[in-house]
Design an enzyme around this catalytic site. Structure first.
Site, short mmCIF file in Angstrom:
data_model
loop_
_atom_site.label_atom_id
_atom_site.label_comp_id
_atom_site.label_asym_id
_atom_site.label_seq_id
_atom_site.Cartn_x
_atom_site.Cartn_y
_atom_site.Cartn_z
N ASP A 1 -6.38 -17.89 -25.57
CA ASP A 1 -6.38 -16.81 -26.57
C ASP A 1 -7.46 -15.76 -26.34
OD1 ASP A 1 -8.66 -18.16 -27.41
OD2 ASP A 1 -8.28 -17.73 -29.51
N GLU A 2 -7.89 -15.62 -25.10
CA GLU A 2 -8.97 -14.65 -24.81
C GLU A 2 -8.61 -13.83 -23.58
OE1 GLU A 2 -13.34 -16.14 -24.65
OE2 GLU A 2 -11.95 -17.78 -24.31
N ARG B 1 -12.04 -21.45 -44.16
CA ARG B 1 -13.47 -21.48 -43.82
C ARG B 1 -14.31 -21.15 -45.05
NH1 ARG B 1 -13.69 -19.00 -37.59
NH2 ARG B 1 -11.63 -19.78 -37.07
N1 DCP Z 1 -8.84 -25.24 -29.69
C1 DCP Z 1 -8.63 -26.61 -29.52
N2 DCP Z 1 -9.69 -27.47 -29.50
C2 DCP Z 1 -10.94 -27.00 -29.63
C3 DCP Z 1 -11.17 -25.63 -29.77
C4 DCP Z 1 -10.09 -24.76 -29.81
O1 DCP Z 1 -7.49 -27.05 -29.39
N3 DCP Z 1 -11.95 -27.85 -29.62
C5 DCP Z 1 -7.67 -24.34 -29.77
C6 DCP Z 1 -7.32 -23.99 -31.20
C7 DCP Z 1 -7.80 -22.59 -31.39
C8 DCP Z 1 -7.69 -22.02 -30.00
O2 DCP Z 1 -7.93 -23.11 -29.10
O3 DCP Z 1 -7.01 -21.87 -32.34
C9 DCP Z 1 -8.70 -20.93 -29.72
O4 DCP Z 1 -10.01 -21.43 -29.93
P1 DCP Z 1 -11.19 -20.52 -30.43
O5 DCP Z 1 -12.46 -21.23 -30.10
O6 DCP Z 1 -11.02 -19.13 -29.92
O7 DCP Z 1 -11.09 -20.51 -32.01
P2 DCP Z 1 -10.03 -19.89 -32.99
O8 DCP Z 1 -9.17 -18.86 -32.32
O9 DCP Z 1 -9.29 -20.98 -33.68
O10 DCP Z 1 -10.93 -19.21 -34.09
P3 DCP Z 1 -11.88 -17.93 -33.99
O11 DCP Z 1 -11.25 -16.89 -34.87
O12 DCP Z 1 -13.19 -18.40 -34.51
O13 DCP Z 1 -11.95 -17.49 -32.55
#
Ligand code: DCP
Length: 480
Positions: free
Chosen positions: A120-121, A60
């Protein structure tokens, strides 16, 4: 919209825990040499290097974003490591991520009621644990406060230039004159820091968290300081937080309702909502939604943490964008079969591991008609009772699709089956299983349970070719 129960909400301790760049972390655990490098996970797709779905915090920093494709990310940062999502049956296989999420949930659930909100939440209700800590070993009297807790961000805490931020946090936690709510939050800070460290130790994953008096505020806070940090919203800081918060950032206000608030009512921030009496909001948006809006403007939300470690439903889907749209019935059937196979596998393992069965099968699709004035018409979602066994699920899902297509097209009939149906295309397909309930305790075996159910479940048990044989095992000891 949930109607709030304001009287109880401000003395609870709620945490929202969100994994950091989750899929990236899962892949980095598999390939530790990627740790610390700019890394992104790309969706299975050959076009321009695939779509990025998770981006590491190192990546990022180079300006790499989720909206980019692999090739674009390489242009921005040539050394970015792109990892493909695992593939099974020609589509993304998310089981590794789902299981990794379950590992985290099982750790977080040790200290309080736990609701798995997404892959993941997690929401945690830590009120009891916090009350217990306050009674037995209150933070105000603790000599040492864990380093991780001292790194917390406490909204509204005055960190003037040059002041020692950790020292300020320590003083906030130690305050003897704090009210009961803040004392509970101080306990929440310690409990969540400890849980996050435990998650790191046992799974190697970092996560961020929001700690507040309700789910809405905890969720808002968890994303404020990422990665691997926690943010606290004391009651006294709620107004300051909401006053300037763009209305569309609120959960449930990202869509039509948020647009209407902006366009029709001139509401741009959550604070702008404060000017409207409850009756006015009810008049415009109905009783429940009106009250809900009035409450969220004041940071009030009575939504309970549900106490659910297992998913409410299982789904398997795939998109077919642009030229990949499915234009023939056999093509649709091929993909439906793949999706149903995956769904059936997950249903069997849920049955096997958790002794739960699903009751409803639903098919969703997105479609277009190229030569129709009614191009806005949506492909109707269709549901039916769920029968176990891959072949049965495939058959039922295909029937649901055909029923949906007939309704969507208006004239679709059996004769056109297999032919190239000009004029429509399917751009996304998904099948899901819902109304999942535990098999009642006291049922001596799963097979017997199915016998007692509707004929649809019964017949599927008799003929299911791919049904996991484990499904006919007896329930654990204790059942009759
Ligand atoms: N994901 C996906 N397609 C999307 C958004 C997310 O497949 N359009 C998947 C990949 C991410 C996971 O879900 O790793 C969790 O999404 P999050 O929005 O929580 O984002 P991240 O965990 O990747 O990053 P952050 O640290 O910003 O929460």
């Amino acid at each position: 919209m949930p109607v709030a129960k304001p009287e109880s909400s401000d003395s609870r301790v709620i945490a929202h825990v969100d994994m950091d760049c989750f899929y990236v972390q899962v892949e980095q655990r598999k390939q530790p040499q990627l740790r610390g490098l700019p890394t992104a996970v790309v969706q299975y797709n050959e076009w321009k290097g695939g779509a990025l779905i998770a981006v590491s915090y190192e990546a990022r920093k180079f300006g790499i974003k989720r909206s980019m494709r692999g090739e674009e990310a390489k242009e921005v940062c040539p050394q970015v490591q792109l990892v493909q999502v695992p593939v099974a049956r020609g589509k993304a296989d998310l089981s590794g991520y789902r299981n990794a999420g379950s590992e985290v949930v099982s750790i977080l659930a040790r200290r309080g009621r736990c609701e798995r909100a997404s892959i993941d939440e997690v929401y945690l209700d830590l009120t009891d644990a916090a009350e217990m800590m306050l009674a037995d070993n209150p933070p105000q009297g603790m000599e040492t406060i864990d380093e991780e807790a001292l790194k917390s961000h406490i909204l509204g805490l005055n960190n003037e230039d040059g002041s020692d931020v950790k020292e300020n946090v320590r003083n906030w936690i130690h305050r003897h004159n704090a009210d009961h709510r803040d004392k509970l939050l101080a306990c929440g800070i310690l409990i969540v820091a400890e849980l996050r460290m435990q998650v790191l130790k046992e799974t190697e994953f970092t996560c961020s968290a929001g700690i507040a008096h309700n789910k809405m505020l905890a969720k808002l806070a968890s994303g404020m300081n990422k990665p691997a940090q926690q943010t606290v919203v004391p009651f006294s800081s709620v107004k300051g937080l909401l006053d300037t918060l763009p209305i569309r950032k609120m959960k449930q206000l990202g869509g039509k309702l948020g647009i209407s608030l902006q366009m029709d009512m001139g509401v741009n921030t959550v604070g702008d909502l404060l000017q409207f009496p409850e009756e006015k909001l009810q008049e415009r948006y109905g009783i429940n939604t009106g009250t809900w809006l009035w409450n969220i403007a004041r940071g009030i939300s009575g939504e309970e943490v549900e106490g659910r470690l297992l998913p409410k439903s299982h789904g398997s889907g795939k998109t077919f964008p642009g030229p990949r749209a499915l234009k023939t019935v056999p093509a649709v059937q091929h993909w439906l079969n793949q999706l149903c196979e995956e769904l059936s596998e997950r249903l069997c393992s849920d049955l096997d591991q958790n002794k739960r069965i699903a009751h409803t099968l639903t098919l969703h699709a997105r479609a277009y008609k190229s030569s129709d004035s009614d191009s806005q018409k949506k492909f109707p979602s269709k549901s039916c009772p769920l029968r176990y066994g891959t072949a049965k699920i495939q058959e039922d899902a295909f029937n649901l699709f055909q029923a949906g297509l007939r309704e969507y097209i208006g004239f679709y009939g059996g004769k056109t089956r297999g032919s190239h149906c000009r004029g429509w295309g399917i751009t996304s397909l998904s099948v899901s299983a819902s109304k999942i309930v535990p098999i009642p305790s006291g049922t001596c075996s799963i097979a017997k349970y199915f016998h007692g159910q509707s004929t649809s479940h019964f017949s599927s048990m008799q003929s299911s070719d791919n049904l996991n044989t484990e499904a006919t095992l007896s329930l654990p000891s204790g059942s009759i």
